[in-house]
Design a protein around this motif. Structure first.
Motif, short mmCIF file in Angstrom:
data_model
loop_
_atom_site.label_atom_id
_atom_site.label_comp_id
_atom_site.label_asym_id
_atom_site.label_seq_id
_atom_site.Cartn_x
_atom_site.Cartn_y
_atom_site.Cartn_z
N PRO A 151 0.79 -1.24 0.00
CA PRO A 151 0.00 0.00 0.00
C PRO A 151 0.82 1.28 0.00
CG PRO A 151 -0.98 -1.60 1.49
CD PRO A 151 0.33 -2.19 1.04
N HIS A 152 1.90 1.34 0.80
CA HIS A 152 2.65 2.60 0.87
C HIS A 152 3.34 2.93 -0.45
CE1 HIS A 152 5.87 -0.32 1.64
NE2 HIS A 152 6.74 0.64 1.37
N LEU A 153 3.76 1.89 -1.19
CA LEU A 153 4.40 2.14 -2.49
C LEU A 153 3.36 2.54 -3.54
CD1 LEU A 153 7.24 -0.52 -2.87
CD2 LEU A 153 7.44 1.93 -2.45
N LYS A 154 2.15 2.00 -3.43
CA LYS A 154 1.09 2.42 -4.35
C LYS A 154 0.84 3.92 -4.20
CE LYS A 154 -1.53 -1.92 -4.60
NZ LYS A 154 -2.80 -2.60 -4.22
N THR A 155 0.81 4.39 -2.95
CA THR A 155 0.56 5.81 -2.69
C THR A 155 1.69 6.66 -3.25
OG1 THR A 155 -0.61 5.24 -0.65
CG2 THR A 155 0.10 7.52 -0.90
N CYS A 156 2.93 6.24 -3.03
CA CYS A 156 4.08 7.00 -3.52
C CYS A 156 4.09 7.04 -5.04
CB CYS A 156 5.38 6.37 -3.01
SG CYS A 156 5.66 6.59 -1.23
N LEU A 157 3.73 5.92 -5.67
CA LEU A 157 3.72 5.88 -7.13
C LEU A 157 2.60 6.74 -7.70
CD1 LEU A 157 4.88 4.63 -9.72
CD2 LEU A 157 3.25 2.74 -9.43
N LEU A 158 1.42 6.69 -7.09
CA LEU A 158 0.30 7.50 -7.57
C LEU A 158 0.62 8.99 -7.52
CD1 LEU A 158 -2.78 5.67 -6.00
CD2 LEU A 158 -2.36 6.04 -8.43
N TYR A 159 1.42 9.38 -6.55
CA TYR A 159 1.78 10.80 -6.41
C TYR A 159 2.51 11.31 -7.64
CZ TYR A 159 3.57 15.10 -4.30
OH TYR A 159 3.87 16.41 -4.03
N LEU A 160 3.21 10.41 -8.35
CA LEU A 160 3.99 10.82 -9.51
C LEU A 160 3.13 11.30 -10.66
CD1 LEU A 160 6.73 8.03 -9.51
CD2 LEU A 160 6.82 10.31 -8.50
N SER A 161 1.82 11.06 -10.60
CA SER A 161 0.93 11.49 -11.68
C SER A 161 0.80 13.01 -11.73
CB SER A 161 -0.45 10.86 -11.53
OG SER A 161 -1.07 11.28 -10.33
N ILE A 162 1.27 13.72 -10.70
CA ILE A 162 1.18 15.19 -10.71
C ILE A 162 2.23 15.80 -11.64
CG2 ILE A 162 0.35 15.17 -8.33
CD1 ILE A 162 3.05 16.39 -7.51
N PHE A 163 3.24 15.02 -12.02
CA PHE A 163 4.30 15.54 -12.87
C PHE A 163 3.94 15.37 -14.34
CE2 PHE A 163 6.44 14.29 -8.90
CZ PHE A 163 7.11 15.47 -8.60
N THR A 208 2.50 6.80 -16.89
CA THR A 208 1.75 8.03 -16.65
C THR A 208 0.29 7.86 -17.04
OG1 THR A 208 3.74 9.38 -17.05
CG2 THR A 208 1.60 10.49 -17.19
N LEU A 209 0.06 7.24 -18.20
CA LEU A 209 -1.30 6.98 -18.66
C LEU A 209 -2.06 6.10 -17.67
CD1 LEU A 209 -3.45 7.12 -20.97
CD2 LEU A 209 -2.37 5.06 -21.90
N PHE A 210 -1.38 5.10 -17.16
CA PHE A 210 -2.02 4.19 -16.21
C PHE A 210 -2.37 4.91 -14.91
CE2 PHE A 210 -1.38 1.39 -12.52
CZ PHE A 210 -2.46 0.54 -12.70
N LEU A 211 -1.44 5.71 -14.39
CA LEU A 211 -1.68 6.40 -13.12
C LEU A 211 -2.87 7.36 -13.24
CD1 LEU A 211 1.98 7.18 -12.00
CD2 LEU A 211 0.49 5.36 -11.18
N ILE A 212 -2.94 8.05 -14.37
CA ILE A 212 -4.06 8.98 -14.57
C ILE A 212 -5.37 8.21 -14.66
CG2 ILE A 212 -5.06 10.63 -16.20
CD1 ILE A 212 -2.22 11.51 -16.89
N SER A 213 -5.34 7.02 -15.25
CA SER A 213 -6.56 6.23 -15.42
C SER A 213 -7.13 5.76 -14.09
CB SER A 213 -6.29 5.01 -16.31
OG SER A 213 -5.53 4.03 -15.62
N LEU A 214 -6.32 5.76 -13.03
CA LEU A 214 -6.78 5.29 -11.73
C LEU A 214 -7.68 6.29 -11.03
CD1 LEU A 214 -3.56 3.60 -10.31
CD2 LEU A 214 -5.53 2.49 -11.33
N TYR A 215 -7.59 7.56 -11.46
CA TYR A 215 -8.40 8.57 -10.80
C TYR A 215 -9.81 8.58 -11.42
CZ TYR A 215 -4.28 10.45 -8.53
OH TYR A 215 -3.16 10.58 -7.76
N PRO A 216 -10.85 8.53 -10.58
CA PRO A 216 -12.22 8.54 -11.12
C PRO A 216 -12.54 9.85 -11.80
CG PRO A 216 -12.25 8.85 -8.73
CD PRO A 216 -10.81 8.53 -9.10
N ARG A 217 -13.25 9.76 -12.92
CA ARG A 217 -13.66 10.96 -13.62
C ARG A 217 -14.80 11.64 -12.87
NH1 ARG A 217 -13.83 8.81 -19.91
NH2 ARG A 217 -11.62 8.22 -20.04
#
Length: 211
Positions: A118-130, A196-205
């Motif tokens: 879980p903690h690595l998922k959170t850290c990885l998801l944060y990279l979608s801001i770049f 990057t495409l994958f990380l963005i896809s995880l956020y609900p529209r």
């Protein structure tokens, strides 16, 4: 030189500049094995005999696509060398990717993502801001993670050292790519386009509202 995954764009650029289109070919099975074995076992000769058959099946499904191979490597590198565990990964890949689409690659990447704690998922998801292909400075990223409360101190390590361990593990899993060391900014990494495409896809529209 212009790179694109869209054939119409390639055709347009080719006619405009009197150039030619170079279609990148998938890796041969020989080169696929070389990439696969050297990253996991340092050399092809060190692959355990009981894993040769299942590794061949995995490579068949990857169909010579370097990104697919690298993502699967990131999953297998953190599992014990037991045939049953590798068979689970092979079953998770699904069908071969010879006629792959972006959606197919996102599904492959999701396998690596779901394998994260879980903690690595959170850290990885944060990279979608770049932005895509943005150079991310290691020290700045770790400070951001700490500031957001994503990093928890591990026994015997400082908070920053715990952040470094997360950073290095994402590299070891091939989820972020190290760049050449910059003397001014220090270690830097990039996030691959598909990631990057994958990380963005995880956020609900956002849902549409009727006013």
């Amino acid at each position: 030189m212009i790179t694109t995954r869209i054939d119409d764009v390639a055709q347009s650029c080719c006619s405009s500049f009197h150039g030619h289109i170079y279609n990148i070919r998938p890796l041969s099975m020989v080169h696929s094995r070389k990439l696969f074995y050297e990253r996991l076992f340092n050399s092809q000769e060190k692959c355990p005999s009981h894993l040769e058959g299942i590794s061949g099946q995995i490579l068949d499904k990857c169909a010579g696509l370097p990104l697919a191979i690298i993502v699967i490597l990131g999953v297998l590198a953190h599992r014990e060398s037991e045939k049953e565990l590798w068979e689970q990964v092979n079953d998770s890949i699904g069908h071969a990717l010879r006629n792959s689409t972006i959606e197919d690659m996102v599904n492959i990447i999701s396998l690596s993502y779901m394998d994260l704690p879980p903690h690595l998922k959170t850290c990885l998801l944060y990279l979608s801001i770049f932005p895509k292909d943005h150079a991310i400075e290691k020290e700045n990223l770790i400070r951001r993670w700490i500031g957001e409360g994503f990093i928890h101190k591990r026994d015997g390590y400082t908070l920053h050292e715990s952040g470094e361990m997360c950073f290095n593990e994402l590299i070891n899993r091939s989820l972020i790519r190290p760049m050449e060391i910059d003397r001014t900014f220090g270690d830097q990494v990039r996030v691959a386009d598909f990631m990057t495409l994958f990380l963005i896809s995880l956020y609900p529209r956002p849902s549409k509202r009727t006013l």
